[in-house]
Each structure stands twice: as structure tokens, then as C-alpha cells.
Write an enzyme that holds these catalytic residues in place. Structure first.
Site, PDB file in Angstrom:
ATOM      1  N   ASP A 109      36.467  94.993  -8.388  1.00 58.61           N
ATOM      2  CA  ASP A 109      37.775  95.099  -8.389  1.00 58.61           C
ATOM      3  C   ASP A 109      38.148  95.331  -9.518  1.00 58.61           C
ATOM      4  OD1 ASP A 109      40.148  95.787  -8.276  1.00 58.61           O
ATOM      5  OD2 ASP A 109      41.337  93.472  -7.846  1.00 58.61           O
ATOM      6  N   ASP A 110      38.065  96.950  -9.742  1.00 57.04           N
ATOM      7  CA  ASP A 110      38.403  97.609 -11.359  1.00 57.04           C
ATOM      8  C   ASP A 110      37.249  97.616 -11.984  1.00 57.04           C
ATOM      9  OD1 ASP A 110      41.356  97.346 -10.181  1.00 57.04           O
ATOM     10  OD2 ASP A 110      42.125  96.433 -11.875  1.00 57.04           O
ATOM     11  N   CYS A 155      44.044  99.460  -6.332  1.00 55.32           N
ATOM     12  CA  CYS A 155      43.337  99.331  -5.083  1.00 55.32           C
ATOM     13  C   CYS A 155      43.755  99.468  -3.848  1.00 55.32           C
ATOM     14  CB  CYS A 155      43.695  97.768  -5.306  1.00 55.32           C
ATOM     15  SG  CYS A 155      43.577  96.429  -6.783  1.00 55.32           S
ATOM     16  N   ARG A 203      41.440 100.416  -0.771  1.00 60.93           N
ATOM     17  CA  ARG A 203      40.019  99.833  -0.081  1.00 60.93           C
ATOM     18  C   ARG A 203      40.737 100.617   1.707  1.00 60.93           C
ATOM     19  NH1 ARG A 203      39.705  94.656  -2.935  1.00 60.93           N
ATOM     20  NH2 ARG A 203      39.823  95.909  -4.929  1.00 60.93           N
ATOM     21  N   LYS A 243      39.619  89.421  -1.761  1.00 63.74           N
ATOM     22  CA  LYS A 243      40.720  90.155  -1.973  1.00 63.74           C
ATOM     23  C   LYS A 243      40.948  91.210  -1.019  1.00 63.74           C
ATOM     24  CE  LYS A 243      43.164  93.400  -5.292  1.00 63.74           C
ATOM     25  NZ  LYS A 243      43.381  94.076  -6.705  1.00 63.74           N
ATOM     26  N   HIS A 277      44.574  93.267   0.256  1.00 65.27           N
ATOM     27  CA  HIS A 277      45.219  93.987  -0.402  1.00 65.27           C
ATOM     28  C   HIS A 277      46.078  94.825   0.791  1.00 65.27           C
ATOM     29  CE1 HIS A 277      47.293  95.357  -4.737  1.00 65.27           C
ATOM     30  NE2 HIS A 277      48.101  94.716  -4.159  1.00 65.27           N
ATOM     31  N   SER A 324      45.720  90.803  -5.079  1.00 69.61           N
ATOM     32  CA  SER A 324      44.958  90.659  -6.286  1.00 69.61           C
ATOM     33  C   SER A 324      45.318  89.370  -7.416  1.00 69.61           C
ATOM     34  CB  SER A 324      46.250  91.549  -6.942  1.00 69.61           C
ATOM     35  OG  SER A 324      45.846  93.461  -6.690  1.00 69.61           O
ATOM     36  N   HIS A 363      39.437  91.865 -11.710  1.00 69.65           N
ATOM     37  CA  HIS A 363      40.945  92.114 -11.913  1.00 69.65           C
ATOM     38  C   HIS A 363      41.199  91.513 -12.890  1.00 69.65           C
ATOM     39  CE1 HIS A 363      45.019  92.831 -11.103  1.00 69.65           C
ATOM     40  NE2 HIS A 363      44.732  94.014 -10.516  1.00 69.65           N
ATOM     41  N   ASP A 391      36.590  99.345  -6.492  1.00 69.75           N
ATOM     42  CA  ASP A 391      37.572 100.100  -5.543  1.00 69.75           C
ATOM     43  C   ASP A 391      37.607 101.126  -6.790  1.00 69.75           C
ATOM     44  OD1 ASP A 391      39.237  98.809  -7.310  1.00 69.75           O
ATOM     45  OD2 ASP A 391      40.723  97.592  -6.362  1.00 69.75           O
ATOM     46  N   ASN A 392      38.075 100.667  -7.790  1.00 62.87           N
ATOM     47  CA  ASN A 392      38.863 101.711  -8.889  1.00 62.87           C
ATOM     48  C   ASN A 392      38.307 101.635 -10.360  1.00 62.87           C
ATOM     49  OD1 ASN A 392      41.223  99.711  -7.723  1.00 62.87           O
ATOM     50  ND2 ASN A 392      41.359  99.950  -9.968  1.00 62.87           N
ATOM     51  N   LYS A 426      41.665 103.509 -14.260  1.00 61.85           N
ATOM     52  CA  LYS A 426      42.761 103.234 -13.001  1.00 61.85           C
ATOM     53  C   LYS A 426      44.057 103.690 -13.900  1.00 61.85           C
ATOM     54  CE  LYS A 426      44.673  98.558 -11.399  1.00 61.85           C
ATOM     55  NZ  LYS A 426      44.475  97.888 -11.063  1.00 61.85           N
TER      56      LYS A 426
HETATM   57 MG    MG Z   1      41.234  97.611  -8.233  1.00 65.04          MG
END
Ligand code: MG
Length: 522
Positions: free
Chosen positions: A57-58, A97, A101, A156, A158, A181, A246, A298-299, A319
Site C-alpha cells: 500500500d502506497d 487505493c 484495487r 486491506k 477498501h 486503510s 500506508h 496500489d499507488n 500518490k
Molecule cells: Mg494506497
């Protein structure tokens, strides 16, 4: 195997020298053994692979040691790269996010499922969201489960926290994780008064609230390893979506203040350790050679969080933007015996290619009633000279005004055009007419835009404009799920009467001790 076949052939040849014309005992046994071996061999070749998707994540393009980060060490993730293929031009579908996804799970750009956000910034599902990934969307888990796969989602989610949107109603047999998150609820790592206490779910039940984040990553690794062990004789797909990196960068005691990169580095290293445990579980359970593992994020990095966020390395921005740093990700794939070790590929692949790639390898047909934007990446995975099937990537963000679809940038071949841009510090949408154009392979940092008077510009933009028109023809209007808003009644709550039991704690507290759980104070 070859040795046994040779032995059987040898026995057959010797036995066939018999002049009786009848099968001797040796002949009979040898032919039976040969048939059994051929059957085993054929079934091994035809066996559907297992799939493991390790999803950060991130995590920025520059946040792994294999990507050159000078002060972060990720030996287990680096090993996946060393034993498989590392992509240098791997894209996510979106810069935040939930839409990213949604695309990975469906193989479709989030604009098609109404998950591309609303308003000028795009967006994610809030913790009391009315919407989620629409129920008429089909996930890879739906299709693989129908094909006999055991399916689990860990970590996660989301894509909607209401029960109908949770993983066990979206094709996954099992789920263990945070429904959104790690900063979207209160915990010992944030503040007791930071909204609804952060829930931890097993399937659709809140089993802990607030979640104890200090032990979470180890529990993700344990659940994943146990799932692999329980399904080693079946075929399985494991979607392991880490809550790292994240913010807040929570960690266990073992990783507290261990990285010279600081707390972000601690969290990155803890995720790497969990990856190592899951890779060990594949080996220990004898399924390593029949499992395709993906690792990506994801990003891009959340730069506004400064040192608490990651780095896109040499890529510009992160992001919440459609610059390369927002959407280009670390991308790794490993399958011993099928993917040659140590390869590095500059072919353009995407997170939403995972969907058609898995289905192809499992021998499952793609849905024929909808547009699938992802492309089977197996030619690139398995052949040194395999080429990307993508001509163009369409990069969306929120809708800056009612006339625009939210298509902010397009990459075709080596060129990327920006129609609209923003930065993480200035969220105002800036329109570009004529569009900004970069030759992204020569200029990966998007520093030197090509003059709109040049022949190079005109030629590249002619292709991009025509691709844009074709793409826009393929869009149909769907309800925007994020515009459905949120309602307090949709929050996840372990016990609406918790105040009677624990009057000193926020509503929906079932684990009061977790408000005082250990945290890694610097
Ligand atoms: Mg993310």
C-alpha cells in the site's frame, strides 16, 4: 523423471527380445510403470498453477533495495526479483487505493466500474461508504473459485465495508484483515478520537476493535502461511494486501527503530519479513514450483506525509497525481522453472494485467460481456523477447468539471500526454491545451516536455488522439460508486452497545486494552 523413463525404456527393450510373442512379467510391469509415469508427467504439466499476489500500500517505485533505495533493506522482496522478473515499467490503474484495487480485481479500468472517484481529486471509499465495488463486477476470485480454486484475501480491502461488498461476497472463501486503510479509524497508533475505532475482520465479523496494529503484520503472515498449508493439495489463490507502507507506519516490537530510513523503513522492512515468511511457506509445503507470485503496490508514495511517506525514486511526483510517480510501481513476478531468474523487463505491464494473466494460466475464459482492459502478460513473463500487448494506457483521475471524463493522461508507446495535471502540494487541476508531451523512456522523470511545434510532437499526438477517441467510444455511463456518499449506519461496529460495557472508551470498543497497546515511540 528422465532417469526413470530411460530405465523403463531399457527394461522394455530387453523384454521385447523375448521370442515367445507374449508379454513377459517384466514387459507388463514396465509398460504399466511407463503409463503411470506418463500420466503423472502429463498431469504435472497440465496442473493449474497457484497464484499469490503480494500487494503493498502506497509503496513508491524507489522504496525497495532492489530499486536502489540507499537506506532501506528488503532482502526477501529483492529475492523474488533475483529469482524471477523485475519490471521497470509496471503501472497501477490509478493514483489512490480503492480505484487501483478495483482495477486489479476486475481487470478493468476503474472508470468502467464507477470506482474512479468523484470530484476533482478522484477518491477512495470512506469508512462509512454507501457504495463499493459494484456487485455486477466479476473479480478474479469469483472466476477462479468457480474453477475449483481455494481463494483467500488477507489484509486491506477498501472496496466497500458493507457486508455485501466484503471479500467473502466477492469470490473469496476467506478473509482476514482491515476493511480499509490503517489511518481510517482510531487505534493506539493514531488517536482515540480519530473516528470509528479501526476494525479487524475475519470473514464478515469484526473480531477486534480497535485492531492491535503492533501484531497485525505477523498475523497477516500467519494467516497466509496457514492458508497455503491447508490448501497445499488443492489449487489456490492468495491475495495478500499489506497495510504497509500506508501511514501510520505501525510496526511490531521486533522492527521498531531498526531501519536507518526511520519509521517508514521499519514498516517496509516488516512487510519484507512477512513476504519472506509467505515465500518460505510455499517452499515448506512443496508448492513453490507450481506457484506464480506477483509483487506490486496500489499507488505511488504519499509525499504530503513527508518522511512518513515513501519515494518514487527518479520518477516525478507521487500518490494523488497522474505523473509517473503516482502510478508507476515496483512490479515483480516469480515462478521457478517457468520464469527465468534475474530478468529485468522494460515492457509496459499493469496491475490489471494480473486478472487476464491468471485466468489464461488457469484455463478460464475471460468474461465476454464486458470490456477487459488488462492484457495477458504471459508472453512477457515466459519469453525473453515477449512483447507487451498494450498499445496505450489510459490514466484517470477525478472529474475536474462536468464536461470531462477524468482522463488526465495517456501513454502510447514511449510517449505520454498530460491533458490535466496537479501536484501533491497543489491539488488544483491545471488544464494543458495543447497537452504536455514527454518521451517517457528517454525522460522517465518527465522533466523536458516536447515542443508542440515539432514533428515529433505532431506525430506522437496524432496517435494518442486517435487512441483517445477509440477508447472513449468504449466507455459506458455507470453510477459513480464514490458519489453514493456515506452514512453513519454503515460503519463497522463490534457492538453498538459497547458504551454500556466500556463507558470510558469510544463507541464500538470491544478491546479496550488495545487502546493502550504497545506502540513504537521514537
Ligand atoms: Mg494506497
Amino acid at each position: 523423471m528422465n532417469f526413470i523413463v530411460s530405465f523403463v525404456q531399457c527394461v522394455c527393450e530387453k523384454s521385447s527380445s523375448s521370442v515367445s510373442g507374449k508379454a513377459t512379467y517384466h514387459e507388463e510391469m514396465a509398460s504399466r510403470l511407463l503409463l503411470s509415469l506418463l500420466a503423472i508427467s502429463a498431469s504435472a504439466l497440465a496442473a493449474d498453477p497457484n497464484f499469490v499476489i503480494l500487494f503493498a500500500d502506497d509503496l513508491g517505485y524507489g522504496d525497495l533495495s532492489v530499486a536502489g533505495h540507499p537506506t532501506i533493506r528488503t532482502p526477501n522482496i529483492d529475492k523474488i526479483a533475483a529469482e524471477g522478473i523485475r519490471f521497470t515499467q509496471w503501472y497501477s490503474a490509478f493514483h489512490v487505493c480503492s480505484p487501483s484495487r478495483a482495477a486489479m480485481l476486475t481487470g478493468r479500468l476503474p472508470i468502467r466500474s464507477g470506482c474512479a472517484g468523484s470530484g476533482p481529486t478522484g477518491g477512495v471509499f470512506p469508512e462509512t461508504a454507501a457504495g463499493g465495488l459494484p456487485l455486477n463486477e466479476t473479480t478474479f476470485a469469483d472466476l477462479l473459485k468457480k474453477d475449483g480454486y481455494a481463494t483467500a484475501a488477507v489484509g486491506k480491502w477498501h472496496l466497500g465495508q458493507r457486508e455485501m461488498f466484503l471479500p467473502t461476497n466477492r469470490g473469496f472463501d476467506e478473509y482476514f484483515g482491515l476493511p480499509y486503510s490503517d489511518d481510517m479509524g482510531a487505534s493506539a497508533w493514531t488517536s482515540m478520537h480519530n473516528g470509528v475505532p479501526l476494525p479487524l475482520l475475519h470473514n464478515t465479523t469484526v473480531i477486534e476493535q480497535p485492531a492491535n496494529l503492533g501484531t497485525l503484520t505477523q498475523r497477516y503472515a500467519d494467516f497466509s502461511s496457514d492458508f497455503i498449508q491447508r490448501n497445499k493439495d488443492n489449487k489456490f489463490v492468495l491475495y495478500m494486501a499489506f497495510s504497509h507502507v500506508h501511514t501510520p507506519n505501525f510496526v511490531s516490537k521486533k522492527f521498531c527503530n531498526t531501519s536507518i530510513r526511520g519509521r517508514f523503513g521499519d514498516a517496509d522492512t516488516e512487510m519484507d519479513d512477512a513476504v519472506g515468511q509467505i515465500m518460505t511457506a510455499l517452499k515448506d509445503n512443496g508448492v513453490d514450483n507450481n506457484t506464480l507470485v506477483f509483487f506490486t503496490s496500489d499507488n505511488g508514495p504519499w509525499l504530503i506525509k513527508r518522511l512518513e511517506g515513501g519515494s518514487a525514486g527518479l520518477l516525478f511526483e507521487g500518490k494523488t497525481t497522474t505523473w509517473e510517480g503516482g502510478v508507476r510501481e515496483p512490479g515483480l513476478a516469480r515462478w521457478p522453472g517457468r520464469i527465468d531468474a534475474g530478468r529485468i523487463s522494460s515492457e509496459v505491464v499493469t496491475t490489471y494485467d494480473i486478472f487476464p494473466t491468471m485466468l489464461k494460466l488457469a484455463g478460464v475464459d475471460l468474461p465476454s460481456d464486458r470490456v477487459i482492459d488488462g492484457k495477458d502478460m504471459s508472453p512477457v513473463l515466459f519469453n525473453d523477447d515477449g512483447k507487451s500487448a498494450h498499445d496505450c494506457l489510459f490514466i484517470y483521475k477525478g472529474t475536474p468539471n462536468t464536461k470531462m471524463t477524468g482522463l488526465w493522461a495517456i501513454r502510447c508507446g514511449a510517449y505520454k500526454a498530460h491533458y490535466i495535471t496537479n501536484t501533491h502540494l497543489n491539488t488544483t487541476a491545471v488544464m494543458h491545451d495543447p497537452p504536455l508531451l514527454f518521451q517517457i523512456e528517454r525522460d522517465p522523470s518527465e522533466q523536458y516536455s516536447i515542443s508542440s511545434d515539432s514533428d515529433e510532437y505532431k506525430e506522437a499526438m496524432a496517435k494518442i488522439t486517435s487512441a483517445k477517441e477509440e477508447h472513449e467510444k468504449s466507455l459506458t455511463q455507470v453510477p459513480n460508486q464514490m458519489a453514493m456518499g456515506s452514512k453513519d449506519e454503515y460503519k463497522l461496529c463490534c457492538d453498538p452497545d459497547s458504551k454500556k460495557k466500556y463507558p470510558d472508551y469510544p463507541e464500538c470498543t470491544c478491546n479496550p486494552d488495545n487502546w493502550h497497546a504497545w506502540t513504537c515511540d521514537a
